[in-house]
Design an enzyme around this catalytic site. Structure first.
Site, PDB file in Angstrom:
ATOM      1  CB  CYS A 103       3.960  -2.672  -3.255  1.00  0.00           C
ATOM      2  SG  CYS A 103       3.320  -2.967  -4.906  1.00  0.00           S
ATOM      3  CD  GLU A 123       5.438   0.787   3.861  1.00  0.00           C
ATOM      4  OE1 GLU A 123       4.804  -0.269   3.663  1.00  0.00           O
ATOM      5  OE2 GLU A 123       5.960   1.452   2.960  1.00  0.00           O
ATOM      6  CG  ASP A 149      16.201   9.740  30.549  1.00  0.00           C
ATOM      7  OD1 ASP A 149      15.712  10.776  31.021  1.00  0.00           O
ATOM      8  OD2 ASP A 149      16.572   8.776  31.250  1.00  0.00           O
ATOM      9  CG  PHE A 199       2.310   2.912  -2.889  1.00  0.00           C
ATOM     10  CD1 PHE A 199       2.401   1.853  -3.790  1.00  0.00           C
ATOM     11  CD2 PHE A 199       1.663   2.681  -1.681  1.00  0.00           C
ATOM     12  CE1 PHE A 199       1.864   0.602  -3.490  1.00  0.00           C
ATOM     13  CE2 PHE A 199       1.118   1.432  -1.371  1.00  0.00           C
ATOM     14  CZ  PHE A 199       1.226   0.395  -2.283  1.00  0.00           C
ATOM     15  NE  ARG A 250      13.214   3.954   5.939  1.00  0.00           N
ATOM     16  CZ  ARG A 250      11.893   4.171   5.951  1.00  0.00           C
ATOM     17  NH1 ARG A 250      11.170   4.137   4.848  1.00  0.00           N
ATOM     18  NH2 ARG A 250      11.273   4.431   7.082  1.00  0.00           N
ATOM     19  CD  GLN A 257      25.503   0.160  40.145  1.00  0.00           C
ATOM     20  OE1 GLN A 257      24.369   0.108  40.616  1.00  0.00           O
ATOM     21  NE2 GLN A 257      26.536  -0.414  40.722  1.00  0.00           N
ATOM     22  CG  PHE A 314      -6.782  -8.184  10.626  1.00  0.00           C
ATOM     23  CD1 PHE A 314      -5.588  -7.618  11.046  1.00  0.00           C
ATOM     24  CD2 PHE A 314      -6.727  -9.333   9.861  1.00  0.00           C
ATOM     25  CE1 PHE A 314      -4.365  -8.182  10.695  1.00  0.00           C
ATOM     26  CE2 PHE A 314      -5.518  -9.907   9.500  1.00  0.00           C
ATOM     27  CZ  PHE A 314      -4.338  -9.336   9.926  1.00  0.00           C
TER      28      PHE A 314
HETATM   29  P1  TGC Z   1      -6.601 -10.316   3.612  1.00  0.00           P
HETATM   30  O1  TGC Z   1      -7.906 -10.968   3.263  1.00  0.00           O
HETATM   31  O2  TGC Z   1      -5.874 -10.784   4.806  1.00  0.00           O
HETATM   32  O3  TGC Z   1      -5.626 -10.365   2.362  1.00  0.00           O
HETATM   33  C1  TGC Z   1      -6.055 -10.090   1.054  1.00  0.00           C
HETATM   34  C2  TGC Z   1      -5.167 -10.904   0.108  1.00  0.00           C
HETATM   35  O4  TGC Z   1      -3.819 -10.456   0.225  1.00  0.00           O
HETATM   36  C3  TGC Z   1      -2.974 -11.548   0.683  1.00  0.00           C
HETATM   37  N1  TGC Z   1      -2.000 -10.946   1.599  1.00  0.00           N
HETATM   38  C4  TGC Z   1      -0.749 -10.682   1.229  1.00  0.00           C
HETATM   39  N2  TGC Z   1      -0.085 -10.920   0.088  1.00  0.00           N
HETATM   40  C5  TGC Z   1       1.200 -10.517   0.012  1.00  0.00           C
HETATM   41  N3  TGC Z   1       1.811  -9.881   1.035  1.00  0.00           N
HETATM   42  C6  TGC Z   1       1.184  -9.626   2.187  1.00  0.00           C
HETATM   43  N4  TGC Z   1       1.823  -8.977   3.161  1.00  0.00           N
HETATM   44  C7  TGC Z   1      -0.152 -10.023   2.334  1.00  0.00           C
HETATM   45  N5  TGC Z   1      -1.090  -9.913   3.315  1.00  0.00           N
HETATM   46  C8  TGC Z   1      -2.214 -10.494   2.852  1.00  0.00           C
HETATM   47  C9  TGC Z   1      -3.913 -12.534   1.330  1.00  0.00           C
HETATM   48  O5  TGC Z   1      -3.377 -13.826   1.322  1.00  0.00           O
HETATM   49  C10 TGC Z   1      -5.142 -12.396   0.445  1.00  0.00           C
HETATM   50  O6  TGC Z   1      -4.851 -13.087  -0.758  1.00  0.00           O
HETATM   51  P2  TGC Z   1      -6.024 -13.781  -1.609  1.00  0.00           P
HETATM   52  O7  TGC Z   1      -5.323 -14.469  -2.720  1.00  0.00           O
HETATM   53  O8  TGC Z   1      -6.719 -14.710  -0.651  1.00  0.00           O
HETATM   54  O9  TGC Z   1      -6.934 -12.693  -2.078  1.00  0.00           O
HETATM   55  O10 TGC Z   1      -6.909  -8.758   3.685  1.00  0.00           O
HETATM   56  P3  TGC Z   1      -7.546  -7.856   4.826  1.00  0.00           P
HETATM   57  O11 TGC Z   1      -8.442  -6.873   4.129  1.00  0.00           O
HETATM   58  O12 TGC Z   1      -8.139  -8.716   5.905  1.00  0.00           O
HETATM   59  O13 TGC Z   1      -6.302  -7.020   5.388  1.00  0.00           O
HETATM   60  C11 TGC Z   1      -5.216  -7.609   5.935  1.00  0.00           C
HETATM   61  C12 TGC Z   1      -4.224  -6.543   6.550  1.00  0.00           C
HETATM   62  C13 TGC Z   1      -4.859  -5.827   7.722  1.00  0.00           C
HETATM   63  C14 TGC Z   1      -3.028  -7.322   7.037  1.00  0.00           C
HETATM   64  C15 TGC Z   1      -3.815  -5.538   5.477  1.00  0.00           C
HETATM   65  O14 TGC Z   1      -4.857  -4.816   5.008  1.00  0.00           O
HETATM   66  C16 TGC Z   1      -2.736  -4.579   5.965  1.00  0.00           C
HETATM   67  O15 TGC Z   1      -1.572  -4.921   5.879  1.00  0.00           O
HETATM   68  N6  TGC Z   1      -3.092  -3.329   6.435  1.00  0.00           N
HETATM   69  C17 TGC Z   1      -2.115  -2.298   6.720  1.00  0.00           C
HETATM   70  C18 TGC Z   1      -2.171  -1.262   5.621  1.00  0.00           C
HETATM   71  C19 TGC Z   1      -0.827  -0.678   5.304  1.00  0.00           C
HETATM   72  O16 TGC Z   1       0.213  -1.213   5.668  1.00  0.00           O
HETATM   73  N7  TGC Z   1      -0.816   0.425   4.575  1.00  0.00           N
HETATM   74  C20 TGC Z   1       0.400   1.021   4.143  1.00  0.00           C
HETATM   75  C21 TGC Z   1       0.163   2.076   3.111  1.00  0.00           C
HETATM   76  S1  TGC Z   1       1.626   2.585   2.231  1.00  0.00           S
HETATM   77  C22 TGC Z   1       2.560   3.389   3.335  1.00  0.00           C
HETATM   78  O17 TGC Z   1       2.295   3.468   4.475  1.00  0.00           O
HETATM   79  C23 TGC Z   1       3.799   3.999   2.790  1.00  0.00           C
HETATM   80  S2  TGC Z   1       4.681   4.882   3.982  1.00  0.00           S
HETATM   81  C24 TGC Z   1       5.931   5.591   3.119  1.00  0.00           C
HETATM   82  C25 TGC Z   1       7.247   4.904   3.310  1.00  0.00           C
HETATM   83  O18 TGC Z   1       7.354   3.662   3.191  1.00  0.00           O
HETATM   84  O19 TGC Z   1       8.216   5.563   3.575  1.00  0.00           O
HETATM   85  P1  FAD Z   2      -6.027   3.771  11.569  1.00  0.00           P
HETATM   86  O1  FAD Z   2      -6.128   2.620  10.626  1.00  0.00           O
HETATM   87  O2  FAD Z   2      -7.210   4.629  11.760  1.00  0.00           O
HETATM   88  O3  FAD Z   2      -5.521   3.225  12.973  1.00  0.00           O
HETATM   89  C1  FAD Z   2      -5.568   4.015  14.153  1.00  0.00           C
HETATM   90  C2  FAD Z   2      -5.256   3.119  15.343  1.00  0.00           C
HETATM   91  O4  FAD Z   2      -6.207   2.052  15.414  1.00  0.00           O
HETATM   92  C3  FAD Z   2      -3.880   2.451  15.257  1.00  0.00           C
HETATM   93  O5  FAD Z   2      -3.299   2.383  16.529  1.00  0.00           O
HETATM   94  C4  FAD Z   2      -4.189   1.061  14.745  1.00  0.00           C
HETATM   95  O6  FAD Z   2      -3.211   0.086  15.120  1.00  0.00           O
HETATM   96  C5  FAD Z   2      -5.538   0.805  15.438  1.00  0.00           C
HETATM   97  N1  FAD Z   2      -6.314  -0.200  14.724  1.00  0.00           N
HETATM   98  C6  FAD Z   2      -6.899  -0.105  13.487  1.00  0.00           C
HETATM   99  N2  FAD Z   2      -7.515  -1.240  13.176  1.00  0.00           N
HETATM  100  C7  FAD Z   2      -7.330  -2.085  14.205  1.00  0.00           C
HETATM  101  C8  FAD Z   2      -7.716  -3.439  14.484  1.00  0.00           C
HETATM  102  N3  FAD Z   2      -8.429  -4.165  13.604  1.00  0.00           N
HETATM  103  N4  FAD Z   2      -7.336  -3.989  15.657  1.00  0.00           N
HETATM  104  C9  FAD Z   2      -6.613  -3.279  16.562  1.00  0.00           C
HETATM  105  N5  FAD Z   2      -6.201  -2.005  16.368  1.00  0.00           N
HETATM  106  C10 FAD Z   2      -6.550  -1.428  15.197  1.00  0.00           C
HETATM  107  N6  FAD Z   2      -0.039   5.623   2.845  1.00  0.00           N
HETATM  108  C11 FAD Z   2       0.095   5.390   1.497  1.00  0.00           C
HETATM  109  O7  FAD Z   2      -0.757   4.756   0.884  1.00  0.00           O
HETATM  110  N7  FAD Z   2       1.164   5.888   0.826  1.00  0.00           N
HETATM  111  C12 FAD Z   2       2.144   6.602   1.421  1.00  0.00           C
HETATM  112  O8  FAD Z   2       3.116   7.012   0.780  1.00  0.00           O
HETATM  113  C13 FAD Z   2       2.029   6.873   2.825  1.00  0.00           C
HETATM  114  N8  FAD Z   2       2.942   7.667   3.464  1.00  0.00           N
HETATM  115  C14 FAD Z   2       2.727   8.034   4.765  1.00  0.00           C
HETATM  116  C15 FAD Z   2       3.576   8.979   5.346  1.00  0.00           C
HETATM  117  C16 FAD Z   2       3.358   9.389   6.654  1.00  0.00           C
HETATM  118  C17 FAD Z   2       4.229  10.438   7.259  1.00  0.00           C
HETATM  119  C18 FAD Z   2       2.312   8.799   7.409  1.00  0.00           C
HETATM  120  C19 FAD Z   2       2.097   9.197   8.842  1.00  0.00           C
HETATM  121  C20 FAD Z   2       1.463   7.879   6.836  1.00  0.00           C
HETATM  122  C21 FAD Z   2       1.652   7.495   5.492  1.00  0.00           C
HETATM  123  N9  FAD Z   2       0.768   6.618   4.850  1.00  0.00           N
HETATM  124  C22 FAD Z   2       0.893   6.350   3.508  1.00  0.00           C
HETATM  125  C23 FAD Z   2      -0.441   6.154   5.547  1.00  0.00           C
HETATM  126  C24 FAD Z   2      -0.184   4.996   6.514  1.00  0.00           C
HETATM  127  O9  FAD Z   2       0.031   3.814   5.837  1.00  0.00           O
HETATM  128  C25 FAD Z   2      -1.409   4.905   7.452  1.00  0.00           C
HETATM  129  O10 FAD Z   2      -1.329   6.020   8.308  1.00  0.00           O
HETATM  130  C26 FAD Z   2      -1.420   3.614   8.243  1.00  0.00           C
HETATM  131  O11 FAD Z   2      -1.684   2.519   7.398  1.00  0.00           O
HETATM  132  C27 FAD Z   2      -2.459   3.635   9.385  1.00  0.00           C
HETATM  133  O12 FAD Z   2      -3.692   4.109   8.952  1.00  0.00           O
HETATM  134  P2  FAD Z   2      -4.450   5.296   9.735  1.00  0.00           P
HETATM  135  O13 FAD Z   2      -3.465   6.403   9.947  1.00  0.00           O
HETATM  136  O14 FAD Z   2      -5.675   5.590   8.986  1.00  0.00           O
HETATM  137  O15 FAD Z   2      -4.766   4.688  11.153  1.00  0.00           O
END
Ligand code: TGC
Ligand code: FAD
Length: 393
Positions: free
Chosen positions: A247, A373, A346, A135, A96, A289, A393
């Site tokens: 995205c 994500e 379990d 990505f 997935r 149960q 945050f």
């Molecule tokens: P912040 O100042 O809150 O936001 C910056 C700008 O972005 C807007 N915004 C969004 N827009 C669209 N969708 C959303 N979900 C949005 N969240 C925020 C916001 O309104 C602002 O817009 P503007 O016009 O004012 O500039 O930014 P921040 O730096 O304080 O961060 C916010 C936070 C913590 C929520 C964000 O950084 C976050 O979501 N962090 C988590 C990172 C994350 O999810 N990484 C994933 C990496 S990819 C991955 O994991 C792929 S896994 C592979 C698979 O899917 O199988």
């Molecule tokens: P950290 O950000 O270091 O977080 C560690 C811990 O601290 C977590 O429990 C978190 O919740 C906590 N924490 C952090 N900040 C705060 C806060 N402000 N308040 C309270 N708690 C907090 N990324 C991509 O870009 N592309 C991909 O394709 C992709 N694929 C992935 C595939 C796998 C198998 C994995 C494991 C990760 C992948 N990622 C990808 C990365 C993924 O998005 C990150 O691992 C995720 O966003 C968390 O970042 P980190 O691992 O650096 O943890």
């Protein structure tokens, strides 16, 4: 113990809320997974092998970029797309993941932010599975806080020169193109997206080994050292952190459904097992149960998760889903799935730790899904910020 075959999970007539097209998409995907992924997934998981042989048949069924319109894509509704993700993850979260990345994280940004030429060049080939994408947002020092990224793109004549490191990138080493997010120096450090062909000089992808999770998915570190791309590789519609976060909304939405699939696989295995396994006075363990309480908890949570995902999907189809709705569904449904995996393990006792059954694999996979994500806690903060108006945050 006879082999256990998945039967689907529907306690509260969830199916009656789906239309014929939605049921058809769900059933087609379910059959595909049953016939093609289930027979090989344990071997893939053991070997740490991505089943690349499924790319073409998945493309033929329209699974890549399924909810995008035009360019050969299937143009499914968001609910149909969600049901595809559910069935994929019933098979395996890693597979997935591959489909999520190809569709929501590589094709979607080109579709949403790309020039017409970029769309024509990449989307039809990606839909057919001829070109694979990844990505690159996360960096070694910037996971939950991607806004701090250090990767930079500097303009040099009619080219951009990219430098930086990306970490934990799904499909990194099998991708033909990477969507790389970088700060553009000349634009006040605005974050912008670039299409980077992975055979460009200076681009390197190295796989991360030793993962106990998502073993059937490729995860890599990317290094970009003076990688030159023409200015036409910039995604013109991108500008700011908002662009990659848009995205993520697509991918997180798919994961909300995917969690249900993994939970269904675990629950249905545990239910059938509990009816077959006998302990004490030759009684099935399902008659106790404490076992029934676990089954009741799981079916209740799966049912709630189905309705949550469907409501977000219906809102998304009407362009009314907000990021915090998606955060709630991703956070709840992945947590629920992980709890179901642990309870189901379990119920299977010792057999639960063996890969004769899918449960332990799902459990290990879901640990990653809980983190990527946006971690479980980051999504709590997104919801908290939405209801209080205060960012924590
Ligand atoms: P912040 O100042 O809150 O936001 C910056 C700008 O972005 C807007 N915004 C969004 N827009 C669209 N969708 C959303 N979900 C949005 N969240 C925020 C916001 O309104 C602002 O817009 P503007 O016009 O004012 O500039 O930014 P921040 O730096 O304080 O961060 C916010 C936070 C913590 C929520 C964000 O950084 C976050 O979501 N962090 C988590 C990172 C994350 O999810 N990484 C994933 C990496 S990819 C991955 O994991 C792929 S896994 C592979 C698979 O899917 O199988
Ligand atoms: P950290 O950000 O270091 O977080 C560690 C811990 O601290 C977590 O429990 C978190 O919740 C906590 N924490 C952090 N900040 C705060 C806060 N402000 N308040 C309270 N708690 C907090 N990324 C991509 O870009 N592309 C991909 O394709 C992709 N694929 C992935 C595939 C796998 C198998 C994995 C494991 C990760 C992948 N990622 C990808 C990365 C993924 O998005 C990150 O691992 C995720 O966003 C968390 O970042 P980190 O691992 O650096 O943890």
């Amino acid at each position: 113990m006879p082999a256990i075959k998945f039967r689907g999970v529907d306690f509260l007539e969830f199916d009656s809320l789906l239309n014929d097209d939605e049921r058809l998409v769900r059933n087609t995907t379910r059959q595909f997974i049953e016939d093609n992924l289930v027979p090989i997934i344990e071997e893939c998981n053991r070997a740490g092998r991505f089943p690349k042989e499924l790319v073409k048949p998945m493309a033929e069924l329209g699974f890549f970029g399924a909810s995008l319109k035009g360019y050969g894509c299937a143009g499914m509704s968001n609910v149909e797309y969600g049901l595809v993700m559910q069935e994929m993850e019933r098979g395996d979260s890693g597979v997935r993941s591959f489909v999520s990345v190809q569709s929501a994280l590589a094709m979607y940004p080109i579709h949403a932010f790309g020039s017409e030429e970029q769309k024509e060049t990449w989307l039809p080939a990606m839909q057919k599975g001829e070109k694979l994408g990844c990505f690159g947002l996360t960096e070694p020092d910037f996971g939950s806080n991607p806004g701090g990224m250090r990767t930079r793109a500097n303009k040099s004549g009619k080219e951009y020169v990219l430098n930086g490191e990306k970490m934990w990138i799904t499909s990194g080493s099998i991708a033909d193109l990477a969507i790389i997010w970088a700060k553009v120096g000349e634009e006040n450090d605005t974050i912008r997206g670039f299409i980077v062909e992975t055979d460009r000089p200076g681009f390197k992808a190295e796989d991360i080994h030793g993962k106990w999770s998502l073993r059937a998915s490729v995860t890599s570190g990317l290094s970009l050292q003076d990688v030159r791309v023409p200015e036409s590789n910039l995604l013109p519609g991108t500008g700011g952190l908002k662009s990659p976060l848009m995205c993520l909304n697509q991918a997180r939405y798919g994961i909300a459904w995917g969690g249900i699939g993994a939970a269904m696989a675990c629950y249905d295995t545990a239910l059938q097992y509990s009816q077959l396994r006998k302990q004490f006075r030759d009684q099935p363990i399902a008659s106790h149960q404490l076992v029934q309480e676990k089954l009741a908890w799981m079916i209740s949570e799966i049912t709630k998760a189905q309705f949550l995902a469907l409501q977000v999907g219906r809102l998304k189809d009407e362009n009314r889903a907000r990021p915090q709705h998606i955060s709630m569904a991703k956070r709840n449904n992945v947590w629920m799935a992980l709890e179901c995996a642990r309870m189901s393990r379990d119920i299977l006792g010792a057999n639960g730790v063996a890969d004769d059954y899918p449960i332990m694999r799902h459990m290990m996979n879901l640990e990653s899904v809980k983190t990527y994500e946006g971690t479980h806690d980051i999504h709590a903060l997104i919801i908290g910020s939405s209801v209080t108006g205060i960012d924590a945050f």
